[in-house]
Write a protein that holds these residues in place. Sequence first.
Motif, PDB file in Angstrom:
ATOM      1  N   UNK A 112       1.096  -1.237   0.260  1.00 17.80           N
ATOM      2  CA  UNK A 112      -0.354   0.134   0.340  1.00 17.80           C
ATOM      3  C   UNK A 112       1.216   1.358   0.171  1.00 17.80           C
ATOM      4  N   UNK A 113       0.567   1.857  -0.915  1.00 21.04           N
ATOM      5  CA  UNK A 113       1.884   3.251  -1.473  1.00 21.04           C
ATOM      6  C   UNK A 113       0.726   4.707  -0.741  1.00 21.04           C
ATOM      7  N   UNK A 114       1.510   5.477  -0.605  1.00 25.21           N
ATOM      8  CA  UNK A 114       0.822   6.816  -0.474  1.00 25.21           C
ATOM      9  C   UNK A 114       0.964   7.438  -1.821  1.00 25.21           C
ATOM     10  N   UNK A 115      -0.447   8.638  -1.480  1.00 29.11           N
ATOM     11  CA  UNK A 115      -0.274   8.938  -2.878  1.00 29.11           C
ATOM     12  C   UNK A 115       0.515   9.785  -4.038  1.00 29.11           C
ATOM     13  N   UNK A 195      -0.224  -3.192  -6.214  1.00 25.13           N
ATOM     14  CA  UNK A 195      -0.096  -2.142  -5.253  1.00 25.13           C
ATOM     15  C   UNK A 195      -1.853  -1.802  -5.659  1.00 25.13           C
ATOM     16  N   UNK A 196      -1.850  -1.257  -3.736  1.00 24.06           N
ATOM     17  CA  UNK A 196      -2.875  -0.169  -3.183  1.00 24.06           C
ATOM     18  C   UNK A 196      -2.415   1.172  -2.856  1.00 24.06           C
ATOM     19  N   UNK A 197      -3.966   1.748  -3.012  1.00 23.85           N
ATOM     20  CA  UNK A 197      -3.760   3.196  -1.932  1.00 23.85           C
ATOM     21  C   UNK A 197      -3.807   3.168  -1.239  1.00 23.85           C
ATOM     22  N   UNK A 198      -2.019   3.740  -0.312  1.00 23.66           N
ATOM     23  CA  UNK A 198      -2.697   3.310   1.725  1.00 23.66           C
ATOM     24  C   UNK A 198      -3.417   4.998   2.256  1.00 23.66           C
ATOM     25  N   UNK A 199      -4.707   4.561   2.851  1.00 27.09           N
ATOM     26  CA  UNK A 199      -5.785   5.218   3.438  1.00 27.09           C
ATOM     27  C   UNK A 199      -5.193   6.457   4.078  1.00 27.09           C
TER      28      UNK A 199
END
Length: 199
Positions: A112-115, A195-199
Amino acid sequence: MRRGAVLWLALGILAGVLLALVFLRSGWAPGSGPVSKVVDPPAVLTQIRALRELVTVKYRIQKVVAIEEKKVPFGTERMLLFVQAEIAAGLNLSDLDEQHVMQLADGSLIISLPHAAITSVVIDDNQTRVWDRSVTWWTPWVAYNQDLERQARLMAKEECEKAAVEMGILQQARTNAEEAIRTLLVQAGASSVRFLDAD
């Protein structure tokens, strides 16, 4: 037994021994499937954190900015500023923790990666200049505002950042970051990386 048969038997035994050594060195055993490396999630996190602020893309933007200031009691000062700026974008990876790294049973990883974000906007002073500056012709006594160029530069930085975002710098930064991290983790032994978007 004939001498030729003995020679062929010896060669066959030697070939069998060499083949067994090759299988043992590769980690293969009868009845076993392919051997994959076990990737330790904490070690993965350490490797990603080491990248810290991953700046993955830079754009050079040129803009002409117009600024106008009303004078008191009347009159106007105008300025055209030609600006060239370098805008950098990337991902801040220093705040990732264990909850952002998940390993599946097949050895693949989900990160999970930051924007992506703009990390810097730097005006190139060598390529930036005042293109035109004037006051209304019927108020020639009005003094120039020495702070107007600074205000124009601030406006130009905002305009250049906005232009870079509209051109897709954040999407490109995310794509480049994913490619860099995927390469790093696959080399470390991950079978695949998503990869996913981190909250």
